[in-house]
Design a protein around this motif. Structure first.
Motif, PDB file in Angstrom:
ATOM      1  N   ILE A  41      15.246  11.132   2.113  1.00 50.56           N
ATOM      2  CA  ILE A  41      14.061  11.772   1.529  1.00 50.56           C
ATOM      3  C   ILE A  41      12.727  11.113   1.879  1.00 50.56           C
ATOM      4  O   ILE A  41      11.690  11.709   1.659  1.00 50.56           O
ATOM      5  CB  ILE A  41      14.156  11.844  -0.013  1.00 50.56           C
ATOM      6  N   SER A  42      12.738   9.889   2.412  1.00 52.41           N
ATOM      7  CA  SER A  42      11.489   9.118   2.453  1.00 52.41           C
ATOM      8  C   SER A  42      10.691   9.244   3.738  1.00 52.41           C
ATOM      9  O   SER A  42      11.252   9.352   4.821  1.00 52.41           O
ATOM     10  CB  SER A  42      11.797   7.619   2.287  1.00 52.41           C
ATOM     11  N   ASP A  43       9.382   9.147   3.607  1.00 51.25           N
ATOM     12  CA  ASP A  43       8.525   8.888   4.766  1.00 51.25           C
ATOM     13  C   ASP A  43       8.499   7.396   5.037  1.00 51.25           C
ATOM     14  O   ASP A  43       8.282   6.961   6.160  1.00 51.25           O
ATOM     15  CB  ASP A  43       7.089   9.338   4.467  1.00 51.25           C
ATOM     16  N   ARG A  44       8.688   6.634   3.961  1.00 48.12           N
ATOM     17  CA  ARG A  44       8.554   5.198   4.050  1.00 48.12           C
ATOM     18  C   ARG A  44       9.489   4.547   3.044  1.00 48.12           C
ATOM     19  O   ARG A  44       9.630   5.031   1.929  1.00 48.12           O
ATOM     20  CB  ARG A  44       7.132   4.844   3.630  1.00 48.12           C
ATOM     21  N   ILE A  45      10.125   3.482   3.450  1.00 50.53           N
ATOM     22  CA  ILE A  45      11.032   2.769   2.553  1.00 50.53           C
ATOM     23  C   ILE A  45      10.549   1.335   2.420  1.00 50.53           C
ATOM     24  O   ILE A  45      10.295   0.662   3.415  1.00 50.53           O
ATOM     25  CB  ILE A  45      12.470   2.768   3.112  1.00 50.53           C
TER      26      ILE A  45
ATOM     27  N   ALA B 136       4.816  21.176  -0.291  1.00 50.39           N
ATOM     28  CA  ALA B 136       4.023  22.263  -0.869  1.00 50.39           C
ATOM     29  C   ALA B 136       2.829  21.733  -1.661  1.00 50.39           C
ATOM     30  O   ALA B 136       1.816  22.396  -1.773  1.00 50.39           O
ATOM     31  CB  ALA B 136       4.900  23.137  -1.758  1.00 50.39           C
ATOM     32  N   GLN B 137       2.954  20.541  -2.229  1.00 50.85           N
ATOM     33  CA  GLN B 137       1.947  20.077  -3.185  1.00 50.85           C
ATOM     34  C   GLN B 137       1.057  18.973  -2.653  1.00 50.85           C
ATOM     35  O   GLN B 137       0.069  18.636  -3.288  1.00 50.85           O
ATOM     36  CB  GLN B 137       2.648  19.513  -4.424  1.00 50.85           C
ATOM     37  N   ASN B 138       1.436  18.371  -1.556  1.00 53.44           N
ATOM     38  CA  ASN B 138       0.669  17.270  -1.001  1.00 53.44           C
ATOM     39  C   ASN B 138       0.394  16.161  -2.021  1.00 53.44           C
ATOM     40  O   ASN B 138      -0.705  15.636  -2.132  1.00 53.44           O
ATOM     41  CB  ASN B 138      -0.640  17.771  -0.394  1.00 53.44           C
ATOM     42  N   LYS B 139       1.399  15.850  -2.826  1.00 57.32           N
ATOM     43  CA  LYS B 139       1.266  14.767  -3.780  1.00 57.32           C
ATOM     44  C   LYS B 139       1.888  13.499  -3.205  1.00 57.32           C
ATOM     45  O   LYS B 139       2.652  13.544  -2.246  1.00 57.32           O
ATOM     46  CB  LYS B 139       1.970  15.134  -5.084  1.00 57.32           C
ATOM     47  N   THR B 140       1.554  12.393  -3.827  1.00 56.04           N
ATOM     48  CA  THR B 140       2.125  11.114  -3.425  1.00 56.04           C
ATOM     49  C   THR B 140       3.291  10.804  -4.361  1.00 56.04           C
ATOM     50  O   THR B 140       3.149  10.885  -5.577  1.00 56.04           O
ATOM     51  CB  THR B 140       1.051  10.017  -3.547  1.00 56.04           C
ATOM     52  N   PHE B 141       4.439  10.495  -3.779  1.00 59.36           N
ATOM     53  CA  PHE B 141       5.616  10.176  -4.581  1.00 59.36           C
ATOM     54  C   PHE B 141       6.025   8.721  -4.347  1.00 59.36           C
ATOM     55  O   PHE B 141       6.074   8.272  -3.206  1.00 59.36           O
ATOM     56  CB  PHE B 141       6.808  11.062  -4.186  1.00 59.36           C
ATOM     57  N   ILE B 142       6.330   8.046  -5.424  1.00 59.72           N
ATOM     58  CA  ILE B 142       6.951   6.716  -5.331  1.00 59.72           C
ATOM     59  C   ILE B 142       8.268   6.826  -6.076  1.00 59.72           C
ATOM     60  O   ILE B 142       8.307   7.245  -7.239  1.00 59.72           O
ATOM     61  CB  ILE B 142       6.048   5.617  -5.915  1.00 59.72           C
TER      62      ILE B 142
ATOM     63  N   ASP C 109       0.861  -1.185   0.000  1.00 62.12           N
ATOM     64  CA  ASP C 109       0.000   0.000   0.000  1.00 62.12           C
ATOM     65  C   ASP C 109       0.893   1.228   0.000  1.00 62.12           C
ATOM     66  O   ASP C 109       1.896   1.249   0.712  1.00 62.12           O
ATOM     67  CB  ASP C 109      -0.798   0.078   1.313  1.00 62.12           C
ATOM     68  N   PHE C 110       0.507   2.233  -0.758  1.00 58.89           N
ATOM     69  CA  PHE C 110       1.257   3.489  -0.753  1.00 58.89           C
ATOM     70  C   PHE C 110       0.369   4.590  -0.193  1.00 58.89           C
ATOM     71  O   PHE C 110      -0.651   4.927  -0.799  1.00 58.89           O
ATOM     72  CB  PHE C 110       1.720   3.830  -2.177  1.00 58.89           C
ATOM     73  N   PRO C 111       0.734   5.144   0.978  1.00 59.64           N
ATOM     74  CA  PRO C 111      -0.130   6.143   1.604  1.00 59.64           C
ATOM     75  C   PRO C 111      -0.158   7.468   0.835  1.00 59.64           C
ATOM     76  O   PRO C 111       0.857   7.891   0.295  1.00 59.64           O
ATOM     77  CB  PRO C 111       0.500   6.363   2.989  1.00 59.64           C
ATOM     78  N   ARG C 112      -1.313   8.082   0.801  1.00 57.89           N
ATOM     79  CA  ARG C 112      -1.517   9.365   0.138  1.00 57.89           C
ATOM     80  C   ARG C 112      -0.662  10.455   0.789  1.00 57.89           C
ATOM     81  O   ARG C 112      -0.533  10.518   2.004  1.00 57.89           O
ATOM     82  CB  ARG C 112      -2.994   9.739   0.269  1.00 57.89           C
ATOM     83  N   GLY C 113      -0.062  11.295  -0.053  1.00 52.87           N
ATOM     84  CA  GLY C 113       0.679  12.445   0.460  1.00 52.87           C
ATOM     85  C   GLY C 113       2.044  12.122   1.032  1.00 52.87           C
ATOM     86  O   GLY C 113       2.697  12.999   1.604  1.00 52.87           O
ATOM     87  N   LYS C 114       2.492  10.883   0.900  1.00 51.67           N
ATOM     88  CA  LYS C 114       3.794  10.491   1.449  1.00 51.67           C
ATOM     89  C   LYS C 114       4.772  10.179   0.322  1.00 51.67           C
ATOM     90  O   LYS C 114       4.363   9.878  -0.803  1.00 51.67           O
ATOM     91  CB  LYS C 114       3.659   9.226   2.308  1.00 51.67           C
TER      92      LYS C 114
END
Ligand code: ADP
Ligand code: ADP
Length: 222
Positions: free
Chosen positions: A197-201, A179-185, A25-30
């Motif tokens: 850089i990560s919230d989650r690895i 600034a953008q509240n986007k989700t990055f993978i 699962d990839f959390p929104r905004g992280k």
């Protein structure tokens, strides 16, 4: 809350098994990094999420809807930026919007805004060969941001950037994300980069790529 869900993904290229039963699962905004050694299937997984290649089995859902190809809610930043050498920075950035049918005046205005955000104001009329690797990377990032996709998929976007500029881009990315509240993978083989850089690895293990661990670095960036 998960925006992207990956269930039971398997992928083989001929008899090379790249991914086996990946569930994530990839959390929104992280910002989630896919970390692992070369060949463990990071790019394959990212391209499956992007809809650029098909999985041998399993499903990808975005916002609860199953996807089976590319879509406007996901933007992909290629390792080599995939810029058109014959087109200016402005045209390259506006190209993603052009594909989506946005009119010229509007897409040029939006493109200029994102060119400024990535620090390239004044370079709108330059061609890719007139820019450094790091600047080309920022053009690719501006193009991905400008289409306003909710999910940005980045395949080792800093690999062509030298060590000194890399930290600066990492910081740009952290800033753009908040600034953008986007989700990055984000795909990387650098532990240092992933932790920074990560919230989650998500740690992928090699041969065949399986998820060995999900780690949440506790970094105070304030
Ligand atoms: P990573 O991004 O972690 O380096 P990849 O997803 O690029 O890993 O590759 C995973 C495995 O699949 C590797 O063994 C690689 O050689 C193989 N592979 C990737 N793309 C292809 C392809 N188009 N054809 C055949 N094998 C491939
Ligand atoms: P990465 O730098 O992410 O590990 P690679 O350099 O391994 O990516 O792969 C670059 C491109 O070549 C990708 O499009 C990948 O799908 C393709 N590729 C990788 N391994 C193979 C392979 N064994 N056979 C054919 N194509 C491959």
């Amino acid at each position: 809350e998960a925006i992207v869900e990956v269930k039971g993904i398997c992928k083989s290229y001929g008899n090379v098994e790249a991914l086996r039963d990946i569930n994530l699962d990839f959390p929104r905004g992280k910002l989630t990094s896919l970390l692992g050694p070369s060949g463990c299937g990071k790019t394959t997984l990212l391209k499956i999420i992007a809809g650029l290649i098909g999985a041998s089995a399993g499903s990808v859902t975005v916002d609860g809807k199953r996807v089976s190809g590319p879509g406007p809610e996901r933007a992909f930043v290629f390792q080599d930026f995939a810029l058109m050498p014959w087109a200016t920075v402005l045209r390259n950035v506006a190209f993603g919007l052009e594909l989506r049918g946005t009119g010229k005046a509007e897409r040029d205005e939006i493109a200029r805004r994102y060119i400024a955000q990535v620090g390239l104001s004044g370079f709108e009329d330059k061609y890719p060969h007139e820019l450094s690797g790091g600047m080309r990377q920022r053009v690719g990032l501006a193009r991905a941001l400008s289409v306003d996709a909710e999910v940005l998929l980045l395949d080792e976007p800093f690999s062509a950037v030298d060590e000194q500029n890399r930290r600066k881009f990492q910081e740009d990315l952290i800033r753009l994300r908040s600034a953008q509240n986007k989700t990055f993978i984000f795909v990387t083989h650098s532990i240092e980069e992933a932790v920074y850089i990560s919230d989650r690895i998500v740690l992928l293990s090699p041969r065949p790529g399986r998820v060995s661990q999900v780690i949440e670095p506790d970094i105070d960036r304030s």
